[in-house]
Design a protein around this motif. Sequence first.
Motif, mmCIF file in Angstrom:
data_model
loop_
_atom_site.group_PDB
_atom_site.id
_atom_site.type_symbol
_atom_site.label_atom_id
_atom_site.label_comp_id
_atom_site.label_asym_id
_atom_site.label_seq_id
_atom_site.Cartn_x
_atom_site.Cartn_y
_atom_site.Cartn_z
ATOM 1 N N TYR A 1 25.884 -25.046 40.930
ATOM 2 C CA TYR A 1 25.467 -25.579 39.825
ATOM 3 C C TYR A 1 23.942 -26.108 40.277
ATOM 4 O O TYR A 1 23.862 -26.344 41.217
ATOM 5 C CB TYR A 1 26.001 -26.797 39.309
ATOM 6 C CG TYR A 1 25.332 -27.495 37.941
ATOM 7 C CD1 TYR A 1 25.776 -26.851 36.772
ATOM 8 C CD2 TYR A 1 24.619 -28.587 37.797
ATOM 9 C CE1 TYR A 1 25.323 -27.347 35.610
ATOM 10 C CE2 TYR A 1 24.153 -29.069 36.843
ATOM 11 C CZ TYR A 1 24.458 -28.435 35.731
ATOM 12 O OH TYR A 1 23.837 -28.999 34.410
ATOM 13 N N GLY A 2 22.775 -25.875 39.265
ATOM 14 C CA GLY A 2 21.505 -26.009 39.916
ATOM 15 C C GLY A 2 20.712 -26.400 38.708
ATOM 16 O O GLY A 2 21.169 -26.623 37.630
ATOM 17 N N SER A 3 19.224 -26.678 39.416
ATOM 18 C CA SER A 3 18.219 -26.990 38.043
ATOM 19 C C SER A 3 17.073 -25.992 38.528
ATOM 20 O O SER A 3 16.728 -25.695 39.667
ATOM 21 C CB SER A 3 18.106 -28.315 38.093
ATOM 22 O OG SER A 3 17.603 -28.812 39.473
ATOM 23 N N GLY B 1 14.894 -35.801 32.282
ATOM 24 C CA GLY B 1 15.263 -34.411 32.572
ATOM 25 C C GLY B 1 14.839 -33.536 31.369
ATOM 26 O O GLY B 1 15.429 -32.334 31.372
ATOM 27 N N ARG C 1 13.256 -30.048 32.779
ATOM 28 C CA ARG C 1 14.217 -29.393 33.742
ATOM 29 C C ARG C 1 15.251 -28.311 33.038
ATOM 30 O O ARG C 1 15.732 -28.877 32.098
ATOM 31 C CB ARG C 1 15.126 -30.237 34.499
ATOM 32 C CG ARG C 1 14.006 -31.171 35.371
ATOM 33 C CD ARG C 1 13.235 -30.614 36.499
ATOM 34 N NE ARG C 1 14.283 -29.969 37.393
ATOM 35 C CZ ARG C 1 13.623 -29.174 38.356
ATOM 36 N NH1 ARG C 1 12.097 -28.988 38.303
ATOM 37 N NH2 ARG C 1 14.567 -28.771 39.223
ATOM 38 N N ASP C 2 15.745 -27.333 33.403
ATOM 39 C CA ASP C 2 16.816 -26.522 33.177
ATOM 40 C C ASP C 2 17.806 -26.818 33.944
ATOM 41 O O ASP C 2 17.664 -26.563 35.178
ATOM 42 C CB ASP C 2 16.284 -25.212 32.898
ATOM 43 C CG ASP C 2 15.644 -24.805 31.508
ATOM 44 O OD1 ASP C 2 15.521 -25.796 30.583
ATOM 45 O OD2 ASP C 2 14.950 -23.616 31.429
ATOM 46 N N HIS C 3 19.104 -26.769 33.256
ATOM 47 C CA HIS C 3 20.285 -26.951 34.357
ATOM 48 C C HIS C 3 21.273 -26.039 34.012
ATOM 49 O O HIS C 3 21.230 -25.580 33.011
ATOM 50 C CB HIS C 3 20.839 -28.364 34.228
ATOM 51 C CG HIS C 3 19.779 -29.647 34.615
ATOM 52 N ND1 HIS C 3 19.860 -30.103 35.998
ATOM 53 C CD2 HIS C 3 19.250 -30.227 33.811
ATOM 54 C CE1 HIS C 3 18.720 -31.147 35.647
ATOM 55 N NE2 HIS C 3 18.593 -31.405 34.648
ATOM 56 N N GLY C 4 22.085 -25.315 35.047
ATOM 57 C CA GLY C 4 22.900 -24.449 34.505
ATOM 58 C C GLY C 4 23.634 -23.923 35.654
ATOM 59 O O GLY C 4 23.472 -24.378 37.212
ATOM 60 N N TRP C 5 24.680 -23.014 35.698
ATOM 61 C CA TRP C 5 25.677 -22.326 36.597
ATOM 62 C C TRP C 5 25.114 -21.093 37.093
ATOM 63 O O TRP C 5 24.337 -20.438 36.177
ATOM 64 C CB TRP C 5 26.942 -22.169 36.048
ATOM 65 C CG TRP C 5 27.562 -23.539 35.756
ATOM 66 C CD1 TRP C 5 27.724 -24.338 34.545
ATOM 67 C CD2 TRP C 5 28.405 -24.555 36.794
ATOM 68 N NE1 TRP C 5 28.389 -25.288 34.776
ATOM 69 C CE2 TRP C 5 28.996 -25.387 35.983
ATOM 70 C CE3 TRP C 5 28.718 -24.320 38.210
ATOM 71 C CZ2 TRP C 5 29.667 -26.402 36.592
ATOM 72 C CZ3 TRP C 5 29.343 -25.174 38.560
ATOM 73 C CH2 TRP C 5 30.088 -26.456 37.958
ATOM 74 N N SER D 1 21.741 -15.066 38.085
ATOM 75 C CA SER D 1 20.299 -15.655 37.858
ATOM 76 C C SER D 1 18.915 -14.711 38.422
ATOM 77 O O SER D 1 17.919 -15.000 37.815
ATOM 78 C CB SER D 1 20.197 -17.023 38.621
ATOM 79 O OG SER D 1 20.007 -16.839 40.046
ATOM 80 N N SER E 1 13.956 -22.973 41.933
ATOM 81 C CA SER E 1 15.268 -23.563 41.634
ATOM 82 C C SER E 1 15.888 -23.768 42.888
ATOM 83 O O SER E 1 15.843 -23.357 43.873
ATOM 84 C CB SER E 1 16.053 -22.429 40.878
ATOM 85 O OG SER E 1 16.259 -21.337 41.595
ATOM 86 N N THR F 1 20.261 -25.085 43.949
ATOM 87 C CA THR F 1 21.563 -25.238 43.711
ATOM 88 C C THR F 1 22.472 -25.891 44.821
ATOM 89 O O THR F 1 22.116 -25.714 45.878
ATOM 90 C CB THR F 1 22.111 -23.769 43.112
ATOM 91 O OG1 THR F 1 22.401 -23.036 44.395
ATOM 92 C CG2 THR F 1 21.438 -23.128 42.265
#
Length: 210
Positions: free
Chosen positions: A46-48, A66, A69-73, A102, A187, A189
């Motif tokens: 998981y990261g941003s 926040g 920022r984009d966050h996701g798996w 990604s 990015s 993670t």
Amino acid sequence: MRARLAFLAFLASTATALAHPPPPPEEPAAPRRARLEWSSWLRVAYGSAPAPTTAAARVVGPVDPGADRDHGWEVALGADATVGVGADGDVRLGPWVELRTSSDAMIGGELQITGLPRKLDMFWYEGRGVLALRAGGNRDLATAAVSYGYQAPWDLMHPRHGATRYMIGVRVVATATQAVDDPRIWSATLGVETEPVGALRYLLGVRSWY
């Protein structure tokens, strides 16, 4: 007279034994470590990353910290192969390749420092600690990763020490990725990577796979 001769013979034999003690028993040689070790892994992290730059509408009140920022798996499949440097093989070098959700495929080089500690028991089997550093990328991105965790040979019951062997394990891994042409696009993670077939074998208890 006979008693004196017997006593002298006893002293002579004792002196010989003291002067020439028997050689110590030979210890069995330690099994030779495989020259080439290789593995595959499944990574879930998981990261941003910075959100796309857009003109923000005028708002009244505080801005969510926040919001930019984009966050996701991120999920990735990878493989590596390392060759030992030195007599003990604890320091290892080699290539790696990874397919990510990604981005396009990544390729690069890896440095492993094993034996940290030399014996690490997890999942009921003896392995060792391993610290791994990776660097690489593709045409558009550069990436680096650092991971630490548990490593053991695939054949847990009777590990073989031939020219090559397949390794399994689990590690915590942190990655950082940056665009080659724009440092502002990046990015980061944090996740876990594991050898997928070995993990499935352990979870399902498939003894025939051992």
